[in-house]
Motif scaffolding. Structure first.
Motif, PDB file in Angstrom:
ATOM      1  N   UNK A 367      -8.363  -8.447   6.429  1.00  0.00           N
ATOM      2  CA  UNK A 367      -7.566  -7.235   6.372  1.00  0.00           C
ATOM      3  C   UNK A 367      -8.442  -6.018   6.116  1.00  0.00           C
ATOM      4  N   UNK A 368      -7.790  -4.908   5.742  1.00  0.00           N
ATOM      5  CA  UNK A 368      -8.525  -3.665   5.535  1.00  0.00           C
ATOM      6  C   UNK A 368      -7.654  -2.702   4.741  1.00  0.00           C
ATOM      7  N   UNK A 369      -8.299  -1.863   3.920  1.00  0.00           N
ATOM      8  CA  UNK A 369      -7.565  -0.856   3.164  1.00  0.00           C
ATOM      9  C   UNK A 369      -7.404   0.404   3.995  1.00  0.00           C
ATOM     10  N   UNK A 370      -6.179   0.831   4.135  1.00  0.00           N
ATOM     11  CA  UNK A 370      -5.877   2.061   4.874  1.00  0.00           C
ATOM     12  C   UNK A 370      -5.411   3.126   3.881  1.00  0.00           C
ATOM     13  N   UNK A 371      -6.272   3.337   2.873  1.00  0.00           N
ATOM     14  CA  UNK A 371      -5.981   4.331   1.849  1.00  0.00           C
ATOM     15  C   UNK A 371      -5.287   3.769   0.624  1.00  0.00           C
ATOM     16  N   UNK A 372      -4.789   2.540   0.686  1.00  0.00           N
ATOM     17  CA  UNK A 372      -4.176   1.938  -0.500  1.00  0.00           C
ATOM     18  C   UNK A 372      -5.215   1.858  -1.616  1.00  0.00           C
ATOM     19  N   UNK A 373      -4.811   2.198  -2.824  1.00  0.00           N
ATOM     20  CA  UNK A 373      -5.711   2.267  -3.987  1.00  0.00           C
ATOM     21  C   UNK A 373      -6.833   3.292  -3.770  1.00  0.00           C
ATOM     22  N   UNK A 374      -6.627   4.190  -2.807  1.00  0.00           N
ATOM     23  CA  UNK A 374      -7.637   5.203  -2.510  1.00  0.00           C
ATOM     24  C   UNK A 374      -8.822   4.668  -1.731  1.00  0.00           C
ATOM     25  N   UNK A 375      -8.702   3.467  -1.168  1.00  0.00           N
ATOM     26  CA  UNK A 375      -9.860   2.771  -0.593  1.00  0.00           C
ATOM     27  C   UNK A 375      -9.859   2.706   0.928  1.00  0.00           C
TER      28      UNK A 375
END
Length: 544
Positions: A367-375
């Motif tokens: 997966x990948x962070x798309x801004x969640x948790x600022x990441x």
């Protein structure tokens, strides 16, 4: 009398030989494409499940990937064993955890004595091919034909390694070219007398995100909704979340990631990372020919001009929001091209009467962070990184439009493909075949929890080493090496994983039970504290 008996014997003998020939021809036919399914395995790099509209249509529409959900099965609890590119791919190929196949991180060598599932398919008479990004090893085993990008590869005018050991360059956009290779092989090199195994592997949407020219222009003008936790301050989380270096505001690079011209940063007196220069002076921008540059340069200039005029007036939150928009615009534009090209391949299967006997899988290496948790990026066992999209279509076997919430992993892919093809899986593979689930036999699936282990630390993004167990309701994580911290998340009450309840007395029985199950999983998969220390010592030795 003797002559009559002789002629009768000859007739019986001929009939027997004829039957044996028919049986032999039938066996030969059963060994061809009519008896075993083709397998098309499609994998993108860093494609977040949140960026597939079959999962969540908030950010983007992906009608072609969604076709697999409508015509097959969508998994909502699919995950990886180690959320980083090369280790994930090694796990998929071998059906083993990374501490077994050797590829614990992007730097540690893969154990080339490991048997991969494409080797078994090739040996069993399948025609095999791979096009796109493998990310480790320049001569993959088990493929009749391949063209793979060196390392991470390039978006613009990419290079490809061939079975001859040479490197060729193709003019154009990587996502289109990888699809062109795939379609050309299916159309001109596929043997219709054999079933095929095709690994169709996109570079996109890996960092640094370069869309094709048309989508770069279009998406750069769009505004996308922000995640609720964009400004997460990591209260109620441990040290690892607070010290990771993947925050959009603090760690996303203005040129390398956001496409601001580096000379403008210099003019404005903004300190830059060496990668800012590299993207434009040695990366994809540098690779463009004059015609391509003419298409991209006006968009880059527009981004840069907006930055020059507005950045000095922005506060920290506004800068974070600006970076988020630039990131998500390019990331989603790359995915839009992936979806277009997946559609090209699915259309080809339909139009050439191949779809009815082809298993089609769409997934990502994590997966990948798309801004969640600022990441941005991945690595953590938190959901956006840990979970991966998984959609599978298998005509006449999977009921169209079905959804599964069972705990499945990329560890299971090899054995699934082997069982579907009627090929015996090696006993040392560690996954479980998904075939019973695909055929609707949920009673045959009894996995309650999955195991995860991340190793690449100290390294880029500074995500600490950790392992853990996830069930449908809870997640227990142990961060170790330079810390010794535990985290527990109640996924039903806290699906965004904002509150570590490990120290909450009301969860003491949950902690005890999950620790017991975690120990059992570590033993089952042959992981141990001794191996943890061995890999730490090996890493330190390499650094010294």
């Amino acid at each position: 009398m003797f002559k009559k008996q002789f002629f009768a014997f000859i007739l019986i003998l001929c009939a027997t030989i004829s039957c044996k020939n028919v049986d032999a021809e039938k066996d030969k036919e059963d060994a061809t494409n009519t008896g075993r399914p083709n397998i098309l395995f499609i994998m993108s790099d860093d494609h977040a499940y949140q960026a597939i509209s079959a999962y969540d249509s908030t950010l983007i529409r992906t009608p072609n990937i969604d076709r697999l959900a409508k015509e097959g099965m969508l998994f909502t609890n699919a995950s990886v064993t180690n959320s980083i590119c090369a280790p994930s791919r090694a796990t998929i190929l071998t059906g083993k955890h990374t501490h077994i196949n050797g590829k614990i991180d992007n730097l540690t060598p893969f154990d080339t004595t490991q048997v991969t599932f494409p080797q078994l398919f090739q040996k069993a008479g399948y025609q095999t091919a791979m096009f796109g990004k493998l990310h480790f090893g320049n001569s993959p085993k088990g493929f009749d034909e391949f063209k793979i990008v060196p390392g991470q590869g390039s978006y613009i005018n990419p290079d490809f390694i061939t079975p001859k050991g040479d490197t060729i360059q193709k003019t154009g956009y990587a996502t289109d070219i990888i699809t062109d290779f795939t379609l050309d092989w299916l159309d001109t090199k596929r043997n219709p007398e054999k079933p095929f195994l095709m690994l169709y592997l996109h570079k996109a949407p890996h960092r640094a995100w370069w869309p094709n020219a048309e989508k770069f222009k279009t998406f750069s003008k769009r505004k996308f909704p922000e995640p609720e936790s964009l400004f997460d301050d990591y209260t109620n989380r441990g040290t690892a979340a607070k010290t990771a270096e993947m925050n959009i505001y603090k760690h996303m690079l203005l040129s390398y990631d956001c496409k601001v011209l580096p000379e403008t940063l210099s003019e404005m007196g903004i300190a830059t990372d060496p990668r800012n220069e590299r993207l434009f002076n040695g990366g994809d921008f540098y690779r463009m020919n004059p015609e391509q540059l003419q298409l991209y340069k006006p968009v880059v200039d527009s981004i840069t001009n907006h930055f020059r005029e507005n950045w000095p007036k922005m506060n920290e939150q506004e800068k974070s929001r600006w970076k988020y928009q630039r990131y998500i615009q390019d990331y989603l534009a790359c995915i839009s091209s992936v979806d277009d090209n997946v559609g090209r391949v699915l259309d080809y299967l339909d139009e050439n009467d191949l779809a009815k006997n082809t298993i089609v899988v769409y997934t990502s290496d994590q997966g990948f962070y798309l801004g969640e948790h600022g990441w941005f990026d991945k690595r953590f066992m938190y959901n956006e990184s840990f979970k991966t999209p998984l959609l599978i279509k298998w005509p006449n076997e999977i009921k169209p439009g079905t959804t599964s919430d069972e705990m499945v992993q990329n560890l299971d892919f090899a054995q699934t493909f082997l069982e579907a093809a009627g090929i015996m899986a090696p006993e040392d593979m560690q996954g479980e075949s998904l075939v019973p689930l695909l055929k609707g036999n949920t009673q045959a699936w009894n996995r309650d929890g999955v195991y995860y282990h991340y190793y690449e630390y100290p390294a880029e993004h500074a995500v600490k080493r950790h392992y853990g167990i996830a069930t449908k309701t809870h997640k227990l994580i142990h961060f170790y090496h330079d810390v010794d911290e535990w985290e527990l998340y109640d996924l039903e009450k806290d699906p965004n994983e904002m509150n570590n309840v490990y120290a909450d007395p009301t969860y003491s029985s949950v902690v005890d039970q999950l620790k017991k199950e975690l120990d059992e999983l570590r033993k089952k998969y042959k992981d141990s504290p001794e191996l943890d220390q061995k890999f730490i010592d090996s890493y330190n030795k390499k650094k010294s």
